[in-house]
Design an enzyme around this catalytic site. Structure first.
Site, PDB file in Angstrom:
ATOM      1  N   HIS A 471     -82.709  43.310 -20.984  1.00  0.00           N
ATOM      2  CA  HIS A 471     -83.023  43.697 -19.605  1.00  0.00           C
ATOM      3  C   HIS A 471     -84.312  44.499 -19.440  1.00  0.00           C
ATOM      4  O   HIS A 471     -84.873  44.563 -18.337  1.00  0.00           O
ATOM      5  CB  HIS A 471     -81.859  44.511 -19.029  1.00  0.00           C
ATOM      6  CG  HIS A 471     -81.712  44.393 -17.544  1.00  0.00           C
ATOM      7  ND1 HIS A 471     -82.770  44.141 -16.691  1.00  0.00           N
ATOM      8  CD2 HIS A 471     -80.631  44.501 -16.737  1.00  0.00           C
ATOM      9  CE1 HIS A 471     -82.340  44.097 -15.445  1.00  0.00           C
ATOM     10  NE2 HIS A 471     -81.052  44.305 -15.445  1.00  0.00           N
ATOM     11  N   TYR A 587     -73.584  50.238  -5.570  1.00  0.00           N
ATOM     12  CA  TYR A 587     -74.958  49.881  -5.952  1.00  0.00           C
ATOM     13  C   TYR A 587     -75.174  48.395  -5.669  1.00  0.00           C
ATOM     14  O   TYR A 587     -74.416  47.554  -6.146  1.00  0.00           O
ATOM     15  CB  TYR A 587     -75.152  50.168  -7.439  1.00  0.00           C
ATOM     16  CG  TYR A 587     -76.526  49.900  -8.012  1.00  0.00           C
ATOM     17  CD1 TYR A 587     -77.340  50.937  -8.418  1.00  0.00           C
ATOM     18  CD2 TYR A 587     -77.005  48.592  -8.195  1.00  0.00           C
ATOM     19  CE1 TYR A 587     -78.589  50.709  -8.986  1.00  0.00           C
ATOM     20  CE2 TYR A 587     -78.246  48.341  -8.737  1.00  0.00           C
ATOM     21  CZ  TYR A 587     -79.034  49.404  -9.135  1.00  0.00           C
ATOM     22  OH  TYR A 587     -80.268  49.173  -9.681  1.00  0.00           O
ATOM     23  N   THR A 600     -87.062  46.904  -9.009  1.00  0.00           N
ATOM     24  CA  THR A 600     -85.870  46.924  -8.165  1.00  0.00           C
ATOM     25  C   THR A 600     -85.737  48.251  -7.416  1.00  0.00           C
ATOM     26  O   THR A 600     -86.390  49.234  -7.752  1.00  0.00           O
ATOM     27  CB  THR A 600     -84.587  46.719  -9.001  1.00  0.00           C
ATOM     28  OG1 THR A 600     -84.483  47.785  -9.955  1.00  0.00           O
ATOM     29  CG2 THR A 600     -84.614  45.386  -9.709  1.00  0.00           C
TER      30      THR A 600
END
Length: 770
Positions: A471, A587, A600
């Site tokens: 990630h 979230y 993001t």
């Protein structure tokens, strides 16, 4: 062996008359072709680099400017207002050039300077235009006159046929929000989660922070925003991802699935051959910058920075922090099969291996009966366990000899491929099939994926495929972009024979894949086993459920005149309340890629408006008309927050950066400490669909992707990823932990399904009355 195959190009014998050289014509031919291909690649990259560097102008526009200036000179008109004469005077080349030559050279230099100034003017004008975000807050289908003018100007200045990185220099920087706005929005977001006394206490702490030391921290952030390309992204990558010492398997990495209903071929080697070849085609376009940049409304460009590290990239472990190693022009990949590692060359004679040639290589690996070496089977579990033991083992056991060479082969590979010995995929007759498929992609056996690679391609023995992605280097839309290209190329361009093999001739003279060699001592094997046991414990605790919601989809939701994402988020709030009997901090991931190097932002989906709607749904005394009014308010609120997050006015990235500044300055902040320690018990994300529009799902409804997912963020919470597939399907990927008595992924999936149907019923009832 590849080394032996290459060595026959050059042989020599020592004779009394000297050294007799023997050269192979065939291999020299391949060397020549490789050299030509390499220079062609450099030339294309140079050309595309120039095109990107001068965008939105073009190299031909320079010639037009030069001709225009020269024409005015011959017409005895000086558009430079004397600057050409000054350039001519400063050249001091009268000894080497005639006066006319000096005048022409001076005019060309002036024209070049004018042309460059024009480029910078266009870029800064475009950057100013792209800083306008009012268009995103306008109602769907209603566009103001100012927005229409703005769109026309952006379209005019965007040029024709932009390359992937053409807009990078024109993208605005992410703005630093106002402290007052961030504090106000934060307090608003936690109001439905706190009672009156707790909220009053939070207000006091927040207001104290706003007075001091927030202004000090804000000044430093402002300074960073002026100096750095993006004031968030580098800290986000370092502190959220690379400094984490916990296992990245499940906790960080995410997965992406194959087509939901279709398996183009059941031959494992053939599917791997087509997919790897499609990935190489994508990589070539990516390295040349030839991919079309993603643009909102088909006009507003998104940042393409994250694409750069998709291939040839590995996360390297460290004692205190990891780092991302990105290389260029990697010509091999590493394949893992039944506990063995193989190195496969991707080029032959200066070209990519064809799908049929790749199938041959992978079939050779599948047919290989050799046994794993001691410690080799579970070696990848080092990347699945805690980071510090892996970093120390790497320094102690993998910095010399065959271990160093083999590890270097893995870490410098284009990507990692696992030829899995299991069969997975969606089976309509097996309700748990997609659950097992997801768990396999997320963690596998804990030792058959190299979790540090930018991505691991998994090909199952029944031909199904998937990807596990590290990630830190990028977010899911980036890998999703590549995945959509690969699936479309595999199914609609490359194809298979009737027997399920790759198309094309087979070159059996290719060197066979090379086994990587290891010499792993007992002490290292114990570390490997320890990492495996930690990873196994994490994997066994993952409770996963895949929910295919086909009762309705985006088509019907749009008829309700609300955004599909808002509809789903409110359904998740209702489902969570029914599941746990309480609300929680929620979230939702939003993107900030309208800004340079943006990644993001968080949308806090649990709001006062959403909780009011949920309570009304559970209150039998509330009428459906009242519920619909509350639903509209909640959906509008959510959509507004999503838009704020996209335009740089979110809450959490700002607070995160303020917290980093406080730590660097050594100033303790009770407010920031509390904010950053709050658990996200419901973590959600929408997987983008049809970024490239390469598959016409109206024409080919079976060729839809299943999306992807991630592990639970909180020990007692849920992780929910969803993808809106076409007009009539929504897929939910739900994760939690078996160890939590409060969660059950299957139960939550059923609650989501019922919540979606209950909200839809509100609109049905209203339509009947009307």
């Amino acid at each position: 062996m590849a080394e032996a195959h290459q060595a026959v190009a050059f042989q020599f014998t020592v004779t009394p008359d000297g050294i007799d050289l023997q050269l192979s014509r065939e291999v020299l031919k391949h060397i020549y072709i490789s050299g030509v291909t390499s220079w062609k690649k450099r030339a294309i990259r140079f050309k595309n680099g120039v095109l990107t560097g001068v965008y939105p102008a073009s190299p031909s526009s320079w010639l037009i400017v030069v001709i225009a200036i020269m024409s005015t000179m011959y017409a005895r008109i000086d558009p430079s207002m004397g600057m050409i004469d000054r350039i001519k005077t400063s050249l001091s080349l009268s000894e080497f050039m005639t006066g006319q030559t000096q005048t022409v050279l001076s005019a060309i230099l002036f024209a070049t300077g004018l042309w460059l100034s024009f480029i910078f003017l266009l870029r800064y004008t475009l950057k100013a235009l792209l800083s306008y975000h009012s268009w995103i807050f306008e109602s769907h289908g209603k566009m103001s006159f100012s927005t229409k003018v703005w769109l026309s100007l952006v379209k005019l200045l965007s040029g024709r046929r932009p390359l992937l990185y053409s807009f990078q220099a024109s993208l605005p920087h992410l703005p630093v929000p106002n402290i007052d706005d961030t504090i106000r929005r934060y307090l608003e977001s936690v109001r439905p989660l706190l009672d009156d006394e707790q909220y009053k206490q939070m207000e006091i702490v927040a207001n104290d922070f706003k007075k001091d030391p927030a202004p000090k921290f804000q000044k430093h952030l402002k300074l960073k925003s002026w100096w750095a390309t993006n004031y968030v992204s580098d800290w986000w990558e370092e502190y959220i991802y690379l400094r984490g010492r916990d296992p990245i398997m499940v906790n960080s990495n995410f997965y992406t699935m194959d087509l939901l209903y279709v398996i183009p071929t059941h031959r494992q080697a053939a599917r791997a051959g087509n997919v790897v070849h499609a990935m190489l085609q994508y990589r070539r376009k990516l390295e040349r910058g030839e991919l079309t940049p993603l643009r909102a409304l088909g006009i507003v460009p998104m940042c393409s920075f994250q694409y750069k590290r998709m291939f040839n990239t590995t996360r390297i472990p460290g004692i205190e922090t990891d780092f991302v190693q990105h290389l260029k022009d990697r010509k091999h990949l590493v394949v893992y099969h039944r506990g063995r590692f193989f190195k496969v060359w991707l080029y032959y004679g200066g070209r990519h291996l064809s799908p049929s040639e790749l199938e041959l290589q992978f079939q050779r690996i599948l047919d290989d009966k050799s046994e794993p070496q001691p410690g080799e089977i579970k070696l990848p579990s080092l990347t699945a366990g805690n980071r510090v033991p892996w970093a120390r083992a790497r320094l102690k056991y993998f910095t010399e000899g065959v271990n160093q060479a083999s590890l270097e082969a893995i870490e410098t590979a284009a990507f990692f491929l696992t030829l899995d010995d299991e069969a997975h995929g969606y089976d309509p007759e097996n309700i748990r099939s997609i659950d097992l498929y997801a768990k396999s992609l997320l963690h596998g056996k804990c030792y058959d994926r190299w979790f540090d690679k930018s991505f691991t391609l998994i090909v199952y023995k029944n031909g199904k495929i998937g990807v596990n992605t590290e990630h830190s280097w990028a977010d899911s839309p980036i890998i999703g972009h590549m995945w959509e290209y690969v699936l479309a190329t595999d199914c609609f361009h490359l194809g298979y024979t009737e027997e399920g093999h790759c198309k094309g001739d087979i070159n059996k003279s290719l060197a066979t894949p090379t086994r990587l060699q290891w010499d792993i001592p007992k002490a290292c094997q114990e570390i490997i086993e320890g990492s495996y046991m930690i990873a196994k414990g994490i994997a066994n605790d993952v409770d996963f459920h895949g929910c295919l919601f086909s009762e309705f989809g985006k088509g019907l939701i749009k008829k309700c005149r609300t955004s599909p994402d808002g509809f789903i988020q409110l359904a998740l709030q209702l489902a969570h309340y029914r599941d746990k009997g309480e609300f929680c901090l929620t979230y939702e991931s939003s993107m900030t890629r309208m800004f340079r190097e943006g990644r993001t932002e968080t949308v806090r989906s649990c709001t006062c408006e959403s909780t009011a709607f949920v309570r009304a749904m559970e209150d039998e005394s509330t009428t459906n008309e009242q519920r619909l009014v509350l639903f509209k308010k909640a959906a509008d609120k959510h959509q507004n927050m999503y838009r704020l997050a996209m335009t740089g006015a979110g809450i959490d990235r700002h607070l995160f950066c303020l917290y980093i500044v406080s730590k660097v300055m050594g100033i303790d902040s009770p407010f920031l400490k509390q904010v950053l320690s709050e658990p996200w018990r419901l973590s959600t994300s929408q997987t983008p669909q049809q970024q490239l529009n390469l598959i016409d799902i109206q024409k080919f409804p079976k060729y839809v992707g299943a999306g992807g997912g991630f592990g639970p963020v909180a020990d007692d919470g849920y992780g929910v990823s969803y993808i809106i597939v076409g007009e009539n399907l929504i897929t939910f990927h739900i994760s939690s932990k078996f160890s939590s008595p409060e969660t059950d992924s299957f139960r939550f999936g059923q609650n989501i399904r019922q919540a979606m149907l209950d909200i839809r019923a509100l609109f049905n009832l209203k339509e009947k009355k009307m």
